[in-house]
Motif scaffolding. Sequence first.
Motif, PDB file in Angstrom:
ATOM      1  N   LYS A  71     -56.749 105.132  -3.872  1.00 17.76           N
ATOM      2  CA  LYS A  71     -55.471 105.027  -3.170  1.00 17.76           C
ATOM      3  C   LYS A  71     -55.630 105.090  -1.654  1.00 17.76           C
ATOM      4  N   GLY A  72     -56.869 104.948  -1.201  1.00 21.12           N
ATOM      5  CA  GLY A  72     -57.117 104.911   0.242  1.00 21.12           C
ATOM      6  C   GLY A  72     -56.999 106.254   0.934  1.00 21.12           C
ATOM      7  N   SER A  90     -53.080 106.086   3.829  1.00 24.33           N
ATOM      8  CA  SER A  90     -51.671 106.161   3.435  1.00 24.33           C
ATOM      9  C   SER A  90     -50.805 106.625   4.615  1.00 24.33           C
ATOM     10  N   LEU A 136     -50.777 100.882   0.292  1.00 21.86           N
ATOM     11  CA  LEU A 136     -51.257 102.264   0.202  1.00 21.86           C
ATOM     12  C   LEU A 136     -50.369 103.229   0.984  1.00 21.86           C
TER      13      LEU A 136
END
Lengths: 138, 324
Positions: A71-72, A90, A136
């Motif tokens: 998810k970065g 994010s 993200l």
Amino acid sequence: MKKYLFLFSALVIGFVTLNVLSGFSPLQTKKPWTVPDAFKNKKNAVASDAASIAAGKELWSTHCKSCHGAKGLGDGSKAAQLKTEPGDFSKADTQSQSDGSMFYKISEGRDDMPSFKKKIPEQEDIWNLVNFMRTLKK
Amino acid sequence: MKNSNINNTWLSGSLCLVFLLLMVSTQLSAQGDSTAASTAKAAPVAPKPVKNTFQSVWIIDNQTVMVPVKGTFEMDIMHRFGVMTHGYQDLYGFFAPSNIRLGVDYAPIKNLYVGIGLTKTDMLWDGSVKYAFLKQTPRKYPVSVTYYGNMAIDSRKDADNSLFKYGSQRFSFFNQLIIARKISDKLSVQVAPSISHQNSVPGYYTGDTSNLKVFKEMKFDHFALAVSARYKVTTVTSLLFNYDQPLTRHATNNPNPNLSLGLEFNTSNHSFQLFVTNYSLLSPQRNNLYNTNSPFDYTNSVTGQKVHGGQFLIGFNITRLWNY
């Protein structure tokens, strides 16, 4: 007993302080990454539709996920081995950057971040990655 | 090719698959096709070739249609353990004698891949050329087509010429046309007809002195057909399938078909394939010509005895890519 407790506490506090000052602090300070104006203002050539995001996600899984995480969040399996903090994509720090800036950083790389312009030779694919990275954002 | 019924079934099945690959013109969904992304903004953009039909140049024992981008350097490590039929005795083949191939490849120009490798069995050197001359493109080409060829040299020491009377007998050749289609984002299928050539075959004289004839145990050329498929389970993990059917009938020593199933894991620089297969020789012409492991039960054409199939072995391929 109190004497040993005091000595132990002093050692722990000293160890933590040293780590914060020496080991951890450089990770907190981010080295500025200057992006040439030509790239900063470069327009995203690929529309951010489902197909582009899916293509970007596939590239992300293959090339980026091991360091930057699914998810970065910067929590990939290789992140701990890096000298450079991979960052949290994010957050606004990354998401406020222009598409062109992201394109430049993916293409050129720096330090631990490899250059992907040869591994991902088509610009369109790098734009797909940028489009995926926008998802993200939290 | 000891059971003709099996052969005929697989042959007809394979030919049907070739037909389907060539005729089915289902459009790829936009996800795996970068063209769709670009055309979303500007309609008149010319269609682009489909990407990532396969993610490695190998699919178990066969080449895929893929040729990496110009400037790619690759190292291959391929390993085949012994057959699993002995069970605990040799830990399902893990402790049995194994075969290993080390190879390197490079893409000097667009669509061309050249390589060299060395295999443990018979110290077999191979030099290969691969060229992608057609790429599946929406509304243009329904399939991708790649040529793969190699030349191999058996480099075992033979000081007294007991193995080879002439140096040319050390050579063997392999030519293959690989036709592939990315049917959907998840499923890719390819068929690959091939011809293997051996420069020497075992033989002996028959008849009396007035009418001597040479009986050749095998033909010099051998035709075969490979059918392979990849199904993506996740973006980086795939299931692999491969089947090789011998087509040429030899007088004796007919090779067995090959059935392989496996898993593929991909990273940015690596591809890992772990599988079970019947092939152990790590050279396409040798596998096609001399495979003695059979996936199916069959009747030996010489002795008439029934032979149990299921002679599978575990193997893995690791490829490492660098881009220059």
